[in-house]
Design a protein around this motif. Structure first.
Motif, mmCIF file in Angstrom:
data_model
loop_
_atom_site.group_PDB
_atom_site.id
_atom_site.type_symbol
_atom_site.label_atom_id
_atom_site.label_comp_id
_atom_site.label_asym_id
_atom_site.label_seq_id
_atom_site.Cartn_x
_atom_site.Cartn_y
_atom_site.Cartn_z
ATOM 1 N N ASN A 52 13.858 42.866 85.742
ATOM 2 C CA ASN A 52 13.588 44.367 85.619
ATOM 3 C C ASN A 52 11.858 44.463 85.846
ATOM 4 O OD1 ASN A 52 13.366 47.038 85.238
ATOM 5 N ND2 ASN A 52 14.049 46.799 82.919
ATOM 6 N N ARG A 59 8.151 48.075 92.907
ATOM 7 C CA ARG A 59 8.524 49.367 93.288
ATOM 8 C C ARG A 59 7.314 50.283 93.054
ATOM 9 N NH1 ARG A 59 10.895 53.454 95.465
ATOM 10 N NH2 ARG A 59 12.184 54.985 94.149
ATOM 11 N N ASN A 81 15.649 51.772 74.124
ATOM 12 C CA ASN A 81 15.716 50.596 75.170
ATOM 13 C C ASN A 81 14.413 50.531 76.137
ATOM 14 O OD1 ASN A 81 16.370 48.882 76.928
ATOM 15 N ND2 ASN A 81 18.445 49.093 76.702
ATOM 16 N N ALA A 84 15.320 49.729 79.795
ATOM 17 C CA ALA A 84 15.915 50.760 80.530
ATOM 18 C C ALA A 84 15.038 52.074 80.905
ATOM 19 C CB ALA A 84 17.275 51.282 79.763
ATOM 20 N N TYR A 85 14.270 52.025 79.806
ATOM 21 C CA TYR A 85 13.203 53.234 80.059
ATOM 22 C C TYR A 85 12.330 52.978 81.385
ATOM 23 C CZ TYR A 85 9.839 56.690 78.923
ATOM 24 O OH TYR A 85 8.931 57.940 78.881
ATOM 25 N N ARG A 87 13.023 50.846 83.852
ATOM 26 C CA ARG A 87 14.037 50.989 84.885
ATOM 27 C C ARG A 87 14.172 52.313 85.487
ATOM 28 N NH1 ARG A 87 15.572 47.034 88.471
ATOM 29 N NH2 ARG A 87 17.808 47.385 89.230
ATOM 30 N N ARG A 88 14.353 53.138 84.532
ATOM 31 C CA ARG A 88 14.305 54.349 84.841
ATOM 32 C C ARG A 88 13.194 55.148 85.364
ATOM 33 N NH1 ARG A 88 18.234 58.403 85.880
ATOM 34 N NH2 ARG A 88 18.994 59.041 83.670
ATOM 35 N N LEU A 89 11.984 54.507 85.170
ATOM 36 C CA LEU A 89 10.683 55.013 85.819
ATOM 37 C C LEU A 89 10.602 54.556 87.015
ATOM 38 C CD1 LEU A 89 8.068 54.252 82.892
ATOM 39 C CD2 LEU A 89 9.031 56.524 83.527
ATOM 40 N N THR A 90 11.378 53.474 87.478
ATOM 41 C CA THR A 90 11.065 52.888 88.582
ATOM 42 C C THR A 90 11.914 53.621 89.759
ATOM 43 O OG1 THR A 90 13.125 51.384 88.439
ATOM 44 C CG2 THR A 90 10.649 50.523 87.872
ATOM 45 N N LEU A 91 12.916 54.331 89.394
ATOM 46 C CA LEU A 91 13.566 55.236 90.108
ATOM 47 C C LEU A 91 13.242 56.727 90.645
ATOM 48 C CD1 LEU A 91 17.136 54.410 88.551
ATOM 49 C CD2 LEU A 91 16.142 53.217 90.442
ATOM 50 N N VAL A 92 11.839 57.116 89.617
ATOM 51 C CA VAL A 92 11.306 58.060 89.782
ATOM 52 C C VAL A 92 10.567 58.136 91.122
ATOM 53 C CG1 VAL A 92 9.835 59.922 88.903
ATOM 54 C CG2 VAL A 92 11.232 58.944 87.283
ATOM 55 N N PHE A 95 6.420 57.997 91.492
ATOM 56 C CA PHE A 95 6.043 58.118 89.913
ATOM 57 C C PHE A 95 4.581 57.697 89.911
ATOM 58 C CE2 PHE A 95 4.992 55.492 86.425
ATOM 59 C CZ PHE A 95 5.187 56.202 85.164
#
Length: 113
Positions: A52, A59, A81, A84-85, A87-92, A95
């Protein structure tokens, strides 16, 4: 790379917003390399896997990922978590860590409370 440019955050601002990462250092953090060392040290304590972390660095860029990690550590008690947080930022899309840092600065400012 996302880490550089006119919207790059100064290290002093990041450390003012997220000072907890400095508590793990033997000496005060004075460079981006010092932040890198501490981010690599605290990452597993936050439950962020090596995979991760590598994905986030690829990313977001190294500096942005490390700023995000320092901010996540600062809000650790409120983040269920951290892996997971992150990981979520990497999908923005596109960012930028500036809003995270500024939110931490505002929350630490007693005049705003």
């Amino acid at each position: 790379m996302k880490d550089e440019g006119p919207d790059a955050l100064p290290l002093a601002i990041v450390l003012k917003a997220a000072p907890d990462i400095g508590h793990y250092a033997a000496d005060p953090l004075q460079s981006w390399q010092d932040l890198t060392t501490m981010a690599d040290f605290v990452r597993p304590m936050l439950g962020i896997t090596a995979e991760n972390w590598q994905f986030a660095r690829q990313r977001l860029g190294d500096r942005t990922a490390r700023i995000a990690l320092a901010c996540i550590l600062q809000r650790f008690s409120a983040i269920r978590n951290p892996g997971a947080y992150l990981r979520r930022l990497t999908l923005v899309e596109d960012f930028r860590p500036g809003p995270m840092v500024m939110a931490l600065l505002r929350s630490a400012d007693p005049a705003r409370g």
